[in-house]
Motif scaffolding. Structure first.
Motif, PDB file in Angstrom:
ATOM      1  N   ALA A 330       0.817  -1.146  -0.196  1.00 34.50           N
ATOM      2  CA  ALA A 330      -0.089  -0.610   0.192  1.00 34.50           C
ATOM      3  C   ALA A 330       0.784   1.381   0.247  1.00 34.50           C
ATOM      4  O   ALA A 330       0.932   2.446  -0.866  1.00 34.50           O
ATOM      5  N   CYS A 331       2.140   0.904   0.798  1.00 39.19           N
ATOM      6  CA  CYS A 331       2.841   2.118   0.595  1.00 39.19           C
ATOM      7  C   CYS A 331       3.616   2.821  -0.410  1.00 39.19           C
ATOM      8  O   CYS A 331       3.849   3.739  -0.367  1.00 39.19           O
ATOM      9  N   TYR A 332       3.866   1.164  -1.159  1.00 35.47           N
ATOM     10  CA  TYR A 332       4.760   1.715  -2.491  1.00 35.47           C
ATOM     11  C   TYR A 332       3.682   2.313  -3.529  1.00 35.47           C
ATOM     12  O   TYR A 332       4.593   3.238  -4.078  1.00 35.47           O
ATOM     13  N   GLN A 333       2.597   1.704  -3.619  1.00 33.72           N
ATOM     14  CA  GLN A 333       1.663   2.173  -4.487  1.00 33.72           C
ATOM     15  C   GLN A 333       0.951   3.758  -4.349  1.00 33.72           C
ATOM     16  O   GLN A 333       0.534   4.120  -5.309  1.00 33.72           O
ATOM     17  N   THR A 334       0.789   3.926  -3.147  1.00 31.73           N
ATOM     18  CA  THR A 334       0.939   4.730  -2.621  1.00 31.73           C
ATOM     19  C   THR A 334       1.487   6.048  -3.043  1.00 31.73           C
ATOM     20  O   THR A 334       1.199   6.702  -3.689  1.00 31.73           O
ATOM     21  N   LYS A 335       2.389   5.815  -3.075  1.00 32.50           N
ATOM     22  CA  LYS A 335       3.811   6.635  -3.560  1.00 32.50           C
ATOM     23  C   LYS A 335       4.497   6.803  -5.149  1.00 32.50           C
ATOM     24  O   LYS A 335       4.237   8.309  -5.524  1.00 32.50           O
ATOM     25  N   ILE A 345      -0.991  12.101  -1.576  1.00 33.64           N
ATOM     26  CA  ILE A 345      -2.659  11.311  -1.362  1.00 33.64           C
ATOM     27  C   ILE A 345      -2.320  10.539  -0.126  1.00 33.64           C
ATOM     28  O   ILE A 345      -1.745  10.157  -0.117  1.00 33.64           O
ATOM     29  N   GLN A 346      -3.512  10.498   0.388  1.00 34.79           N
ATOM     30  CA  GLN A 346      -3.426   9.075   2.263  1.00 34.79           C
ATOM     31  C   GLN A 346      -3.570   8.346   1.860  1.00 34.79           C
ATOM     32  O   GLN A 346      -4.717   8.348   1.398  1.00 34.79           O
ATOM     33  N   ILE A 347      -2.895   7.140   2.724  1.00 35.03           N
ATOM     34  CA  ILE A 347      -3.053   5.356   2.100  1.00 35.03           C
ATOM     35  C   ILE A 347      -3.760   5.244   3.591  1.00 35.03           C
ATOM     36  O   ILE A 347      -3.364   5.476   4.700  1.00 35.03           O
ATOM     37  N   ALA A 348      -5.249   4.959   4.271  1.00 36.68           N
ATOM     38  CA  ALA A 348      -5.227   4.322   5.130  1.00 36.68           C
ATOM     39  C   ALA A 348      -4.887   2.438   5.362  1.00 36.68           C
ATOM     40  O   ALA A 348      -5.791   2.502   4.139  1.00 36.68           O
ATOM     41  N   VAL A 349      -4.730   2.058   6.214  1.00 34.59           N
ATOM     42  CA  VAL A 349      -4.051   0.636   6.270  1.00 34.59           C
ATOM     43  C   VAL A 349      -4.547  -0.229   7.332  1.00 34.59           C
ATOM     44  O   VAL A 349      -4.518   0.374   8.775  1.00 34.59           O
ATOM     45  N   ASN A 350      -5.538  -1.129   7.784  1.00 33.66           N
ATOM     46  CA  ASN A 350      -6.314  -1.699   9.135  1.00 33.66           C
ATOM     47  C   ASN A 350      -5.022  -2.779   9.380  1.00 33.66           C
ATOM     48  O   ASN A 350      -4.179  -3.501   8.887  1.00 33.66           O
ATOM     49  N   GLN A 366       8.653   1.509  10.618  1.00 37.33           N
ATOM     50  CA  GLN A 366       9.676   3.306   9.722  1.00 37.33           C
ATOM     51  C   GLN A 366      10.009   2.226   9.376  1.00 37.33           C
ATOM     52  O   GLN A 366      10.282   3.186   7.899  1.00 37.33           O
ATOM     53  N   GLN A 367      10.167   1.357   8.594  1.00 34.99           N
ATOM     54  CA  GLN A 367      11.261   0.734   7.869  1.00 34.99           C
ATOM     55  C   GLN A 367      10.871   0.885   6.634  1.00 34.99           C
ATOM     56  O   GLN A 367      11.339   1.005   5.606  1.00 34.99           O
ATOM     57  N   GLU A 373       9.595   5.407   0.848  1.00 33.81           N
ATOM     58  CA  GLU A 373       9.810   6.113   0.099  1.00 33.81           C
ATOM     59  C   GLU A 373       8.943   7.599   1.168  1.00 33.81           C
ATOM     60  O   GLU A 373       8.201   8.417   0.208  1.00 33.81           O
ATOM     61  N   LEU A 374       7.684   6.877   1.235  1.00 32.79           N
ATOM     62  CA  LEU A 374       6.634   7.941   1.666  1.00 32.79           C
ATOM     63  C   LEU A 374       6.280   8.608   2.408  1.00 32.79           C
ATOM     64  O   LEU A 374       7.062   8.172   3.659  1.00 32.79           O
ATOM     65  N   ALA A 375       5.952   9.659   2.889  1.00 31.24           N
ATOM     66  CA  ALA A 375       6.056  10.620   4.010  1.00 31.24           C
ATOM     67  C   ALA A 375       5.578  10.194   4.846  1.00 31.24           C
ATOM     68  O   ALA A 375       4.119   9.239   4.722  1.00 31.24           O
ATOM     69  N   PRO A 376       5.887  10.318   6.036  1.00 27.50           N
ATOM     70  CA  PRO A 376       4.646   9.488   7.504  1.00 27.50           C
ATOM     71  C   PRO A 376       3.219  10.001   7.351  1.00 27.50           C
ATOM     72  O   PRO A 376       2.233   9.227   7.572  1.00 27.50           O
TER      73      PRO A 376
END
Length: 525
Positions: A330-335, A345-350, A366-367, A373-376
């Protein structure tokens, strides 16, 4: 080597020494009477005698030391043998007989007489959750206390033991009918009603009990235990938490085991994928976030519902590797989408409870953020409301997550167990109104006041509010009128693939803005 063997070898050595000494003394004696002795001969003879005495004393003490060492070694061997036997047949945590011992004793007992017998397998309800949230030291202590209570309150005529998977076993040697067994099970449950005092807390736990019968259900010790374990899975979902084994249960359990095995392979074979459901700003109509939803394309069964495989993943422990895969993907595709759109754009993960309490979870998050490389601030983690019960252990973890810069949301709000006082203590940013409330807007007089209350409470706590499950324009109009911050549901978009949201986001946003404008106009009339 035993003590008698050591004595023999020592006696043999001393016999040779004494024989040699006697020969020397005889030779010196002959020399004393046949040869004219000089002073040197007398000195030599004296030295030999002194050496003989010294050697005799040495051999005496050497014998005692060797015998003592052999006795100590034999004792240590016996102690080690006892320890190995204990480890082989007894559980280290509860000190009860273990599975190996139980199988032997049940097998032996089955053929003692012709009476019908029953095998009870029982577990502490939600023990896996307790272990995940409070740690193994806490759960081990609880298991030990349960075992102690069983031993103190049950007759010695029962065979009691513990299986490897933290389940207990009792063999009932003779019973009249099922009611006898059922009453005994209820006594067991009542026995656990007295709270356990652990770490200054007084806590109650219930038991799930599965029962199999000899010879009705099975005639071997392995099958009796296995069938009682299968019955436990049914007991978890019954009001009294007691279940008797039935043949049909094996088919259900077999299917579940098969699904678990297939799910393990699904992760390795890239059968899992993500879909995304957009969340839009109720004022501007802009897509500001999206929720990642995991899907499984089974090679034979086709698309399998998350409602079917997620519980299996949680029960088997596969939820941790699956959850990590979902988070990273999810983080990779959102970036990738952010780069394409040129805006955040924000991503929400359950999250599941097992994930949240797994070791080094914060470091894992964190890793993943660093790797993708997605902003926290572009990541939001969603907790279910029931997960917020254990605030003592939850709050430190949430603060650690917040320190990374991510946001936190409580999902399905309104259906769980959150106290308002706890809600104020949690470092969260958002509440998601459960879709069951949204679905009943303008259909039930009881639902709308609850929605109003949740929105109002969130405003006072300075939290954002997301309404899930919006499917009708009337629901959208109502939520916008009540100033709900964000909207999510089929009316906006069903969950779609990354490729679809990447290619059609602009068109989707244009459609939503028109819908929002119409709703705003309707609310002003």
């Amino acid at each position: 080597m035993g003590k008698s063997d050591s004595d023999f070898y020592l006696f043999k050595g001393q016999f040779l020494y004494v024989s040699f000494s006697l020969i020397l003394i005889v030779l010196f004696g002959i020399a004393l009477f046949t040869v004219k002795l000089t002073a040197n001969h007398i000195v030599i003879f004296s030295i030999v005698l002194i050496a003989q005495v010294g050697l005799a004393i040495y051999f005496k003490f050497l014998h005692q030391d060797i015998v003592k060492r052999l006795v100590d070694t034999e004792k240590n061997l016996l102690d080690s043998e006892k320890e190995m036997k204990y480890e082989a047949y007894f559980d280290d945590i509860t000190k009860l007989p273990n599975e190996r011992y139980l199988l032997d004793k049940i097998k032996e007992n089955l053929h003692v007489n012709s009476f019908d017998k029953a095998v009870l397998v029982f577990e502490i309800d939600r023990l896996a959750t307790i272990k995940a949230s409070l740690g193994s030291l806490y759960s081990d202590r609880l298991l030990s206390m349960v075992a102690q209570r069983l031993q103190n309150q049950l007759s010695s005529q029962f065979i009691i033991g513990k299986l490897r998977n933290d389940q207990f076993v009792i063999l009932i040697d003779h019973y009249q009918n099922h009611d006898d067994v059922l009453n005994f099970c209820k006594q067991l449950q009542k026995m656990m009603e007295t709270p356990f005092e652990i770490q200054y807390s007084s806590l109650n736990y219930s038991l799930n009990i599965g029962i199999s019968f000899y010879p009705k259900d099975a005639e071997s010790e392995n099958e009796l235990i296995n069938f009682a374990q299968i019955a436990i899975y049914e007991a978890r979902n019954t009001p009294d938490h007691i279940s008797f084994y039935e043949t049909s249960m094996s088919d259900v359990r077999t299917a579940k085991v098969t699904l678990e095995n297939d799910l393990y392979n699904a992760l390795k074979n890239n059968e899992l994928f993500l879909e995304y459901q957009p969340q839009v700003d109720s004022v501007t109509g802009e897509v500001i976030s999206m929720e990642a939803l995991v899907r499984w394309q089974h090679p034979k069964r086709g698309l399998i519902s998350p409602g079917e495989f997620i519980p299996v993943a949680e029960e088997s422990g596969l939820i941790n590797p699956i959850g990590e895969w979902v988070l990273e993907t999810a983080c990779y595709q959102t970036k990738k989408l952010q780069v394409q759109l040129g805006k955040p754009i924000q991503i929400a993960v359950n999250l599941s409870l097992c994930q949240l309490f797994q070791e080094n979870f914060v470091q894992t998050v964190q890793q993943i953020l660093e790797k993708t490389e997605l902003a926290p601030q572009s990541l939001q983690l969603e907790l279910t409301e029931s997960m917020t019960m254990n605030t003592a252990h939850l709050i430190p973890i949430l603060h650690d997550l917040k320190s990374l810069g991510i946001t936190l949301a409580v999902d399905d709000f309104g259906t769980g167990y959150s106290s308002l006082s706890y809600l104020g203590d949690l470092p969260i940013d958002c509440l998601k109104i459960d879709c069951s409330f949204v679905r009943k807007i303008q259909q039930s007089t009881s639902s709308e006041p609850l929605v109003d209350m949740i929105i109002s409470m969130a405003k006072h706590l300075k939290l954002n509010v997301v309404a899930e499950g919006v499917e009708e324009v009337t629901q959208l109009n109502y939520l916008m009128k009540k100033e709900c911050d964000f909207i999510q549901g089929y009316l906006i978009s069903k969950p779609i693939s990354f490729e679809q949201i990447s290619n059609n986001l602009c068109n989707l946003q244009h459609k939503v803005r028109e819908m929002i404008t119409i709703s705003q106009f309707n609310n002003t009339q």
